[in-house]
Design an enzyme around this catalytic site. Structure first.
Site, PDB file in Angstrom:
ATOM      1  N   ARG A 231      10.613   1.397  -9.395  1.00 23.71           N
ATOM      2  CA  ARG A 231      10.286   2.342  -8.159  1.00 23.71           C
ATOM      3  C   ARG A 231      11.380   2.691  -7.375  1.00 23.71           C
ATOM      4  NH1 ARG A 231       4.807   0.042  -5.331  1.00 23.71           N
ATOM      5  NH2 ARG A 231       6.033  -1.873  -5.162  1.00 23.71           N
TER       6      ARG A 231
ATOM      7  N   CYS B 237       6.087  -5.587  -3.729  1.00 23.46           N
ATOM      8  CA  CYS B 237       5.529  -6.054  -5.093  1.00 23.46           C
ATOM      9  C   CYS B 237       6.349  -5.770  -6.097  1.00 23.46           C
ATOM     10  CB  CYS B 237       4.084  -5.526  -5.490  1.00 23.46           C
ATOM     11  SG  CYS B 237       2.730  -6.123  -4.485  1.00 23.46           S
TER      12      CYS B 237
ATOM     13  N   LYS C  84      -5.095   2.028   3.107  1.00 24.19           N
ATOM     14  CA  LYS C  84      -3.612   1.419   3.083  1.00 24.19           C
ATOM     15  C   LYS C  84      -2.504   2.724   2.906  1.00 24.19           C
ATOM     16  CE  LYS C  84      -0.690  -1.967   0.828  1.00 24.19           C
ATOM     17  NZ  LYS C  84       0.154  -0.838  -0.011  1.00 24.19           N
ATOM     18  N   ASN C  85      -2.853   3.012   1.728  1.00 23.79           N
ATOM     19  CA  ASN C  85      -1.793   4.146   1.207  1.00 23.79           C
ATOM     20  C   ASN C  85      -1.658   5.370   2.172  1.00 23.79           C
ATOM     21  OD1 ASN C  85      -0.743   2.430  -0.641  1.00 23.79           O
ATOM     22  ND2 ASN C  85      -2.112   3.227  -2.215  1.00 23.79           N
TER      23      ASN C  85
ATOM     24  N   ASP D 195      -3.590   1.573  -9.473  1.00 22.70           N
ATOM     25  CA  ASP D 195      -3.880   0.357  -8.560  1.00 22.70           C
ATOM     26  C   ASP D 195      -5.382  -0.294  -8.993  1.00 22.70           C
ATOM     27  OD1 ASP D 195      -1.648   0.503  -7.376  1.00 22.70           O
ATOM     28  OD2 ASP D 195      -2.295   1.358  -5.553  1.00 22.70           O
TER      29      ASP D 195
END
Length: 419
Positions: free
Chosen positions: A123, A118, A22-23, A306
């Site tokens: 961030r 999220c 995904k990243n 994560d």
């Protein structure tokens, strides 16, 4: 509204294949904006975040075709119609801000709504903007949008990142590949996903050296060409299934992995008494007498933030006392309250969680507060006595492709319900 209903499962057994990262796929979709032509991206994980990113580049004028098997897509960015990324899409996903660098490099400007995602920490995008300014861009902010502009081509420059931010490294790389001269990014992120993006950009014709180290040098090109690329395996999905095998005392082979990317998780599982054996592209995990271990998150190659939530679930039933220290995001213990509803004995002190292993967890109705907390609750539900009902699973679907199907194939008692 979808829910996951999980009843106590025995040891998971069998094989499971990991999807593309995904990243990696999100910045690679954004990077496709840099070229006039059709790019093909293989091994995509068909996730909500991928769909949002595809919708975002379509809103900019690109065409996107997803193949029938949902593991490959084609993007054609020959005719972009705008460089404004709309609030209703950017607000859904923080990674949406990654279109800023490619748009700035290709069109001379980018107007991006402040991003969502999220709620695990602040961030900020300050480091992204710092990089753009070092390349000659100007920044204007107001009415919930950030506008980045340049006069003429960007100019290569030196960027020192105060923190090795993955997103900032990626955004600056994508802006710099079409800048005049050489750009140096110091204290760059070294995650495998950075290397994957650099590989894609290099295939397009970019000149990038040092990806995977803390200093990246980019010599700007006049233009890039369309390219094809296959996404690397998702190390966090792989790690999650490794913990699923460990927490249930199972015997699971996780296929389509890069074992070097999983070294921190493998080391901690072995320290916890779990048997882990590695092959070229697979890892076999067999449960053992689970014992407590301490974990401290760090940027790659340290233990990944994560995977912190999933390991917290595992340590909840380990023998002894564990300490988990979170150094990356300040709000990454939101899953603890939900695990305590299931009987976990966890105390939070600042950025540390002290976990007293208990003999059993019990099923409860819980809520996925973010992507990885949802994964942690699934893992806890697999071993909890009775039934666990997880709500707000749209967070989980942002990062795990067909997680219920994959777990069922290993023998888990998990179903998805729709209301």
């Amino acid at each position: 509204m979808s829910r996951l209903i999980i009843t106590e499962s025995g040891p998971l057994k069998g094989k499971v294949r990991v999807s593309g990262a995904k990243n990696s796929v999100l910045p690679i979709i954004a990077a496709s904006l840099l070229v006039d032509g059709r790019c093909t991206i293989d091994e995509i994980p068909y996730l909500n975040d991928v769909r949002i990113m595809c919708d975002l580049v379509k809103s900019l004028g690109a065409s996107v075709e997803i193949f029938e098997d949902q593991t490959k897509l084609q993007i054609n960015c020959r005719s972009l119609s705008t460089n404004t990324a709309p609030y209703e899409l950017v607000n859904k996903m923080r990674a949406s801000f990654l279109v800023a660098g490619p748009l700035l490099a290709k069109t001379g400007a980018a107007c991006i709504s402040l991003p969502g995602g999220c709620a695990i920490g602040t961030r900020p995008v300050d480091l992204h903007l710092k990089g753009f300014v070092a390349l000659g861009a100007t920044i204007t902010q107001g009415h919930g949008y950030i506008e980045v502009k340049k006069n003429g081509r960007l100019k290569g420059g030196k960027v020192y990142l105060d923190f090795p931010s993955v997103g900032a490294t990626e955004n600056i790389m994508m802006a710099a590949v079409l800048a005049d001269g050489t750009t140096t990014i110091e204290n760059a992120a070294i995650e495998p996903e950075i290397v994957d993006l650099a590989t894609y950009l290099t295939t397009m014709g970019a000149d990038i050296k040092g990806a995977g180290t803390d200093t990246i040098k980019i010599s700007g090109a006049r233009e890039l060409k369309a390219a094809d690329h296959a996404i690397i395996p998702d190390r966090i999905e792989a790690g999650t299934y490794m913990v699923a095998a460990a927490i249930t005392g199972g015997d699971v082979t996780i296929e389509n992995v890069v074992t070097d990317h999983l070294k921190p998780v493998t080391a901690k599982l072995r320290e916890a008494g779990i048997e882990v054996s590695e092959e070229l592209t697979s890892i076999r995990v067999r449960g053992g007498n689970l014992k407590a271990v301490d974990i401290k998150t760090h940027p790659y190659p340290g233990f990944p933030t994560d995977m912190q939530s999933q390991m917290t679930s595992l340590m909840s039933i380990a023998c002894g006392t564990s300490m988990v220290i979170e150094t990356i995001f300040e709000n990454r213990f939101m899953h603890v309250c939900e695990l305590k509803r299931m009987g976990a004995n966890i105390k939070i002190e600042g950025r540390s969680a002290i976990i007293e292993g208990c003999s059993k967890l019990t099923g409860a109705q819980v809520k996925a507060t973010d992507l990885r907390s949802g994964a942690a609750l699934i893992l806890a539900g697999l071993v909890a006595e009775g039934t666990t009902e997880i709500t707000d699973i749209d967070h989980i679907d942002r990062g795990y492709s067909r997680v219920d199907d994959k777990l069922r194939s290993l023998g888990a008692n998990i179903i998805r319900t729709e209301e």
